[in-house]
Design a protein around this motif. Structure first.
Motif, PDB file in Angstrom:
ATOM      1  N   VAL A   8     -58.922 -56.255 -14.854  1.00 46.78           N
ATOM      2  CA  VAL A   8     -58.004 -57.386 -14.971  1.00 46.78           C
ATOM      3  C   VAL A   8     -58.787 -58.693 -14.887  1.00 46.78           C
ATOM      4  CG1 VAL A   8     -55.911 -58.473 -14.067  1.00 46.78           C
ATOM      5  CG2 VAL A   8     -56.229 -55.997 -13.817  1.00 46.78           C
ATOM      6  N   ARG A 108     -58.643 -49.797 -19.620  1.00 44.45           N
ATOM      7  CA  ARG A 108     -57.901 -50.845 -20.317  1.00 44.45           C
ATOM      8  C   ARG A 108     -58.357 -52.177 -19.739  1.00 44.45           C
ATOM      9  NH1 ARG A 108     -51.913 -52.528 -18.846  1.00 44.45           N
ATOM     10  NH2 ARG A 108     -51.683 -54.258 -20.285  1.00 44.45           N
ATOM     11  N   CYS A 110     -57.267 -56.242 -19.533  1.00 46.63           N
ATOM     12  CA  CYS A 110     -56.153 -57.141 -19.804  1.00 46.63           C
ATOM     13  C   CYS A 110     -56.275 -58.388 -18.942  1.00 46.63           C
ATOM     14  CB  CYS A 110     -54.817 -56.451 -19.545  1.00 46.63           C
ATOM     15  SG  CYS A 110     -54.472 -56.110 -17.812  1.00 46.63           S
ATOM     16  N   ASP A 114     -50.828 -60.374 -18.560  1.00 47.46           N
ATOM     17  CA  ASP A 114     -50.399 -59.207 -19.335  1.00 47.46           C
ATOM     18  C   ASP A 114     -49.788 -58.122 -18.463  1.00 47.46           C
ATOM     19  OD1 ASP A 114     -51.402 -60.425 -21.714  1.00 47.46           O
ATOM     20  OD2 ASP A 114     -53.408 -59.777 -21.157  1.00 47.46           O
ATOM     21  N   GLU A 138     -56.295 -64.976 -24.828  1.00 43.57           N
ATOM     22  CA  GLU A 138     -55.867 -63.624 -25.210  1.00 43.57           C
ATOM     23  C   GLU A 138     -57.002 -62.638 -24.951  1.00 43.57           C
ATOM     24  OE1 GLU A 138     -53.015 -62.335 -26.100  1.00 43.57           O
ATOM     25  OE2 GLU A 138     -51.964 -64.254 -26.101  1.00 43.57           O
ATOM     26  N   LYS A 140     -56.950 -59.406 -25.143  1.00 45.90           N
ATOM     27  CA  LYS A 140     -56.988 -58.363 -26.181  1.00 45.90           C
ATOM     28  C   LYS A 140     -57.824 -58.838 -27.375  1.00 45.90           C
ATOM     29  CE  LYS A 140     -53.870 -55.364 -28.762  1.00 45.90           C
ATOM     30  NZ  LYS A 140     -52.465 -55.018 -29.004  1.00 45.90           N
TER      31      LYS A 140
END
Length: 146
Positions: A8, A108, A110, A114, A138, A140
């Motif tokens: 994160v 993942r 992010c 998010d 952003e 992503k």
């Protein structure tokens, strides 16, 4: 070793008129009742990557997601939400995320925003649903260029 499946990204959202060191971050988090800095890594404006919490320790950076995540924060001095990352911070963040993904495959990545709740249930976290704007870019899109 705990299972890590999430990275994160956060911003410090601190005052624009002074630097905000890793020591300042530690004091700020302790005042909020944390047992030390809640993020695992902190990236200064000059691109220096500081380890602020051992990966083996559960973080205190994303409520409901700390158990299996690593928190990265970059020093961000601004008054309103904006992407203020320096070129050095962008490079350091890219390197650090790459290294962590190599160590924890399949993670993942992010932004803190998010992880906001999907209030309208459409499967997307849209700007009007963000609890906060952090990290003001952003993630992503950033990761797609790695």
């Amino acid at each position: 070793m705990r299972t890590i499946n999430l990275i994160v990204i956060h911003c410090s959202a601190t005052r624009a008129d002074r630097d905000f060191t890793e020591d300042d971050l530690e004091v700020c988090h302790r005042r909020r009742g944390f047992n030390g800095t809640g993020y695992h890594f902190y990236i200064r404006k000059n691109g220096d990557i500081k380890t602020t919490r051992e990966i083996e320790r559960i973080g205190a950076h994303a409520k409901g997601h700390n158990q299996n995540s690593i928190g990265i924060c970059y020093e961000d001095c601004r008054g309103r939400p904006a992407d203020t990352r320096t070129p050095e911070q962008r490079a350091a963040l890219r390197l650090l995320v790459h290294q962590l993904q190599a160590k924890f495959p399949g993670c993942r990545v992010c932004g803190h925003r998010d992880l906001s709740p999907d209030l309208n249930g459409n499967g997307e976290i849209e700007p009007e649903e963000w609890i906060k704007a952090c990290p003001c870019f952003e993630v992503k899109e950033f990761c797609s260029k790695m």
